[in-house]
Design a protein around this motif. Structure first.
Motif, PDB file in Angstrom:
ATOM      1  N   ASN A   1      42.402  24.208  55.437  1.00 45.41           N
ATOM      2  CA  ASN A   1      43.636  24.875  55.535  1.00 45.41           C
ATOM      3  C   ASN A   1      44.619  24.551  54.095  1.00 45.41           C
ATOM      4  OD1 ASN A   1      43.462  25.647  58.121  1.00 45.41           O
ATOM      5  ND2 ASN A   1      44.614  23.803  58.708  1.00 45.41           N
ATOM      6  N   LYS A   2      44.222  23.430  53.477  1.00 45.69           N
ATOM      7  CA  LYS A   2      44.760  23.057  51.907  1.00 45.69           C
ATOM      8  C   LYS A   2      44.370  24.217  51.182  1.00 45.69           C
ATOM      9  CE  LYS A   2      45.604  17.955  52.790  1.00 45.69           C
ATOM     10  NZ  LYS A   2      45.127  16.864  52.224  1.00 45.69           N
ATOM     11  N   ALA A   3      43.023  24.411  51.146  1.00 50.83           N
ATOM     12  CA  ALA A   3      42.275  25.195  50.316  1.00 50.83           C
ATOM     13  C   ALA A   3      43.046  26.705  50.518  1.00 50.83           C
ATOM     14  CB  ALA A   3      40.955  25.203  50.215  1.00 50.83           C
ATOM     15  N   GLN A   4      43.508  27.032  51.680  1.00 54.79           N
ATOM     16  CA  GLN A   4      43.997  28.593  51.921  1.00 54.79           C
ATOM     17  C   GLN A   4      45.396  28.506  51.539  1.00 54.79           C
ATOM     18  OE1 GLN A   4      43.104  29.428  55.916  1.00 54.79           O
ATOM     19  NE2 GLN A   4      41.077  29.274  55.542  1.00 54.79           N
ATOM     20  N   SER A   5      46.060  27.355  50.918  1.00 52.71           N
ATOM     21  CA  SER A   5      47.306  27.620  50.625  1.00 52.71           C
ATOM     22  C   SER A   5      47.467  28.176  49.251  1.00 52.71           C
ATOM     23  CB  SER A   5      48.240  26.289  50.857  1.00 52.71           C
ATOM     24  OG  SER A   5      47.719  25.431  49.970  1.00 52.71           O
TER      25      SER A   5
END
Length: 129
Positions: free
Chosen positions: A43-47
Motif C-alpha cells: 500500500n505504501k508503494a502504491q502511494s
C-alpha cells in the motif's frame, strides 16, 4: 523521462527490500503476520512518490506534508486515474501538485501564493481537493 524510470526503479527496489525485511521478521518468530506486513508495504508503494525536484520544492516552499494531505493527494490522483487523466494538477489549501498519473509521480509543487501568478501547462486534468 529518465528520472521517472529511476524513481520507478527505486520504488520497486524499496518494495523488494521491504519484502526481504518482512520475511526476516516472519522467520524470527515475530507475532506479526507476513501477509499483513506485505500488504501494508505494498500500500505504501502504491502511494504517490515525489520526484527529487518536487521534494526540493516542498521543502523550499514550506509545504507541510501531513498524513492527511498525503491521503487527500492519493485519493485525488486515484480519481484522476479512474477518469483516464495522464498529467493532472491537484489543487488544495496547501498548494498545487503537478502529478504524472501513469507513473504516480509528483513532478513539482507550488504554494497557494505562487498559484495565483502561474499558468499550468501540459496538463489534461485538474482535481480540487
Amino acid at each position: 523521462m529518465n528520472n521517472v524510470n529511476q524513481i520507478t526503479n527505486a520504488g520497486a527496489l524499496k518494495l523488494q527490500h521491504a519484502q526481504a525485511a518482512l520475511q526476516t521478521r516472519a522467520n524470527t518468530g515475530n507475532q506479526v503476520q507476513f501477509a499483513e506486513l506485505l500488504q501494508n508495504e505494498s500500500n505504501k508503494a502504491q502511494s504517490v512518490q515525489f520526484s527529487k525536484h518536487a521534494a526540493q520544492r516542498v521543502q523550499q516552499r514550506g509545504i507541510e506534508m501531513t498524513d492527511s494531505l498525503l491521503n487527500n493527494l492519493n485519493r485525488a490522483v486515484k480519481k484522476a486515474q479512474e477518469k483516464g487523466a495522464k498529467d493532472v494538477v491537484v489543487i488544495g489549501e496547501s498548494g498545487a501538485f503537478i502529478v504524472n498519473v501513469p507513473n504516480n509521480i509528483v513532478v513539482t509543487t507550488m504554494s497557494g501564493a505562487e498559484m495565483k501568478e502561474n499558468i499550468f501547462t501540459n496538463i489534461d486534468s485538474a482535481v480540487l481537493m
